[in-house]
Design a protein around this motif. Sequence first.
Motif, PDB file in Angstrom:
ATOM      1  N   MET A 196      -5.273   0.015   7.423  1.00 40.32           N
ATOM      2  CA  MET A 196      -5.561  -0.257   6.019  1.00 40.32           C
ATOM      3  C   MET A 196      -4.564  -1.416   5.554  1.00 40.32           C
ATOM      4  O   MET A 196      -5.281  -2.272   4.801  1.00 40.32           O
ATOM      5  CB  MET A 196      -4.854   0.835   5.129  1.00 40.32           C
ATOM      6  N   GLU A 197      -3.441  -1.630   6.150  1.00 40.08           N
ATOM      7  CA  GLU A 197      -2.587  -2.817   6.061  1.00 40.08           C
ATOM      8  C   GLU A 197      -3.605  -4.256   6.179  1.00 40.08           C
ATOM      9  O   GLU A 197      -3.623  -5.063   5.650  1.00 40.08           O
ATOM     10  CB  GLU A 197      -1.457  -2.967   6.700  1.00 40.08           C
ATOM     11  N   ALA A 206       6.353   3.795   6.960  1.00 40.78           N
ATOM     12  CA  ALA A 206       5.478   3.472   8.289  1.00 40.78           C
ATOM     13  C   ALA A 206       6.394   2.647   9.240  1.00 40.78           C
ATOM     14  O   ALA A 206       6.569   2.998  10.567  1.00 40.78           O
ATOM     15  CB  ALA A 206       4.543   2.569   8.040  1.00 40.78           C
ATOM     16  N   TYR A 257      -2.754   3.819   8.830  1.00 35.03           N
ATOM     17  CA  TYR A 257      -2.276   3.067   7.798  1.00 35.03           C
ATOM     18  C   TYR A 257      -2.165   1.459   8.235  1.00 35.03           C
ATOM     19  O   TYR A 257      -2.176   0.822   7.153  1.00 35.03           O
ATOM     20  CB  TYR A 257      -0.634   3.631   7.530  1.00 35.03           C
ATOM     21  N   ARG A 258      -1.705   1.393   9.304  1.00 31.69           N
ATOM     22  CA  ARG A 258      -1.660  -0.011   9.794  1.00 31.69           C
ATOM     23  C   ARG A 258      -3.029  -0.811   9.663  1.00 31.69           C
ATOM     24  O   ARG A 258      -3.400  -1.881   9.406  1.00 31.69           O
ATOM     25  CB  ARG A 258      -1.175  -0.271  11.265  1.00 31.69           C
ATOM     26  N   PHE A 314       3.483   7.947   1.955  1.00 31.17           N
ATOM     27  CA  PHE A 314       3.465   6.848   2.903  1.00 31.17           C
ATOM     28  C   PHE A 314       3.430   5.647   2.411  1.00 31.17           C
ATOM     29  O   PHE A 314       2.848   5.258   1.223  1.00 31.17           O
ATOM     30  CB  PHE A 314       2.401   7.268   3.842  1.00 31.17           C
ATOM     31  N   GLY A 315       4.087   4.763   2.794  1.00 30.03           N
ATOM     32  CA  GLY A 315       4.073   3.343   2.520  1.00 30.03           C
ATOM     33  C   GLY A 315       4.725   2.426   3.554  1.00 30.03           C
ATOM     34  O   GLY A 315       4.889   3.062   4.715  1.00 30.03           O
ATOM     35  N   VAL A 343      -1.660   9.117  11.563  1.00 28.83           N
ATOM     36  CA  VAL A 343      -1.304   8.492  10.161  1.00 28.83           C
ATOM     37  C   VAL A 343      -0.796   7.053  10.146  1.00 28.83           C
ATOM     38  O   VAL A 343      -1.408   6.205   9.512  1.00 28.83           O
ATOM     39  CB  VAL A 343      -0.329   9.671   9.453  1.00 28.83           C
ATOM     40  N   LEU A 398       0.945  -1.250  -0.082  1.00 31.08           N
ATOM     41  CA  LEU A 398       0.052  -0.129   0.088  1.00 31.08           C
ATOM     42  C   LEU A 398       1.058   1.225   0.190  1.00 31.08           C
ATOM     43  O   LEU A 398       1.783   1.434   0.725  1.00 31.08           O
ATOM     44  CB  LEU A 398      -0.970  -0.090   1.475  1.00 31.08           C
ATOM     45  N   GLN A 399       0.614   2.186  -0.901  1.00 30.62           N
ATOM     46  CA  GLN A 399       1.296   3.304  -1.121  1.00 30.62           C
ATOM     47  C   GLN A 399       0.133   4.383  -1.130  1.00 30.62           C
ATOM     48  O   GLN A 399      -0.402   4.506  -1.822  1.00 30.62           O
ATOM     49  CB  GLN A 399       2.389   3.500  -2.313  1.00 30.62           C
ATOM     50  N   VAL A 400       0.496   5.587  -0.273  1.00 34.16           N
ATOM     51  CA  VAL A 400      -0.417   6.719  -0.249  1.00 34.16           C
ATOM     52  C   VAL A 400       0.383   7.787  -1.075  1.00 34.16           C
ATOM     53  O   VAL A 400       1.510   8.223  -0.801  1.00 34.16           O
ATOM     54  CB  VAL A 400      -0.653   7.457   1.119  1.00 34.16           C
TER      55      VAL A 400
END
Length: 124
Positions: A95-96, A25, A92-93, A20-21, A88, A10-12
């Motif tokens: 989303m993972e 992270a 992100y975690r 972010f990726g 953030v 996942l990359q933002v």
Amino acid sequence: MKLGPLRLKLQVACGDAVAFGPGKADLLGAIAAEGSIARAAAAMGMSYRRAWLLVDEMNRCFDPPLVETLRGGGTERGARVTDTGAAVLVAYREMERDAAALAERSAYARLRTHLREAPLPSSK
């Protein structure tokens, strides 16, 4: 042929930059744990310059910045993850974890039927 588990990266994006990726992270988590960009970089086996460039890119992509550097002597030096940075990282975690659940979907099973275990050798 046994294939491993689904692995998504996942990359933002922020314009053309990767805001972010997974690596950023991990770096943000290391900065939170170590209290310093230099110590976080060392803990990850990364150069300080590379870590600083990643922090700079994250900070330029988020408002407010994710990492704050602290200047001065004694215990008030190093770096800290801001409240925004912590939020953030948590998002992100999450989303993972959500992405990992895709392995249970039928589309994943259909994709896997065509995926090789490893790439063929280059024809170059």
